[in-house]
Design a protein around this motif. Structure first.
Motif, PDB file in Angstrom:
ATOM      1  N   GLU A 159      30.719 -19.940 -14.545  1.00 57.81           N
ATOM      2  CA  GLU A 159      31.552 -20.949 -13.895  1.00 57.81           C
ATOM      3  C   GLU A 159      31.683 -20.733 -12.391  1.00 57.81           C
ATOM      4  O   GLU A 159      31.603 -21.689 -11.606  1.00 57.81           O
ATOM      5  CB  GLU A 159      32.938 -20.978 -14.544  1.00 57.81           C
ATOM      6  CG  GLU A 159      33.863 -22.018 -13.960  1.00 57.81           C
ATOM      7  CD  GLU A 159      35.262 -21.986 -14.556  1.00 57.81           C
ATOM      8  OE1 GLU A 159      36.047 -22.884 -14.217  1.00 57.81           O
ATOM      9  OE2 GLU A 159      35.571 -21.066 -15.345  1.00 57.81           O
ATOM     10  N   SER A 160      31.888 -19.504 -11.967  1.00 59.55           N
ATOM     11  CA  SER A 160      32.076 -19.245 -10.536  1.00 59.55           C
ATOM     12  C   SER A 160      30.793 -19.518  -9.748  1.00 59.55           C
ATOM     13  O   SER A 160      30.848 -20.096  -8.656  1.00 59.55           O
ATOM     14  CB  SER A 160      32.564 -17.819 -10.296  1.00 59.55           C
ATOM     15  OG  SER A 160      31.628 -16.869 -10.748  1.00 59.55           O
ATOM     16  N   ARG A 203      28.376 -21.598 -10.674  1.00 59.05           N
ATOM     17  CA  ARG A 203      28.217 -23.055 -10.713  1.00 59.05           C
ATOM     18  C   ARG A 203      29.111 -23.718  -9.665  1.00 59.05           C
ATOM     19  O   ARG A 203      28.691 -24.620  -8.955  1.00 59.05           O
ATOM     20  CB  ARG A 203      28.537 -23.557 -12.126  1.00 59.05           C
ATOM     21  CG  ARG A 203      28.266 -25.004 -12.368  1.00 59.05           C
ATOM     22  CD  ARG A 203      28.406 -25.365 -13.848  1.00 59.05           C
ATOM     23  NE  ARG A 203      29.729 -25.094 -14.390  1.00 59.05           N
ATOM     24  CZ  ARG A 203      29.977 -24.258 -15.403  1.00 59.05           C
ATOM     25  NH1 ARG A 203      29.009 -23.586 -15.973  1.00 59.05           N
ATOM     26  NH2 ARG A 203      31.219 -24.096 -15.844  1.00 59.05           N
TER      27      ARG A 203
END
Length: 164
Positions: free
Chosen positions: A80-81, A83
């Motif tokens: 997530e980070s 992305r």
């Protein structure tokens, strides 16, 4: 949004369930399309969305227009980070207000950048320390939430990052 992981051993594929409301005529059309293509309703919807994504154009700057699927391939990461950082650099115009606040906090926080001996740094995709962003991701979210009503962006410091 719910995720469903396959039950087969060794398989890492994950799908996401999305509840949508559509017009009855469109649903009927999708059913007929599925019959013609010998596909399930889900497969027809994925196919239609994939085609729409491939046909969507994105202006990265006044001289560069690319298909959204090409840009998404550059941005996508299972992390997530990573992305998020990729989205910030490649398509900042798509950021929500809350995402923009998180990005601005990253930009003013030297802990997330490769710094010079004097502590200064440049903001650019070649200067960001993705490892630091990954390890500080949870703390960053809490920090941004804590200072969300501040009229200025408040940097986060290394001493405020709690390793998970």
């Amino acid at each position: 949004m719910a995720t469903k992981t396959s039950k087969r051993a060794g398989e890492s594929s994950t799908t996401v369930s999305v509840g949508i409301r559509i017009d009855p005529k469109i649903k009927f059309s999708l059913d007929i399309m599925g019959r013609l293509q010998k596909r399930s309703l889900t497969a027809v919807i994925e196919w239609a969305i994939s085609n729409a994504i491939a046909n969507q154009k994105v202006d990265l700057d006044p001289t560069v227009t690319l298909s959204l699927d090409f840009v998404i391939d550059r941005i996508w990461s299972t992390d997530e980070s990573t992305r998020f950082v990729n989205l910030c650099f490649d398509m900042p115009q798509a950021l929500t207000y809350d995402e923009l606040r998180k990005w601005e906090t990253i930009k003013v926080s030297s802990v997330f950048w490769y710094t010079r001996p004097d502590g200064s740094y440049d903001v650019g995709d070649e200067y960001i320390n993705l490892s630091a962003v990954r390890s500080g991701w949870h703390s960053l979210g809490e920090h941004v939430e804590k200072y969300k009503s501040s009229t200025t962006v408040v940097p986060i410091y290394e001493s405020q990052i709690v390793a998970l």
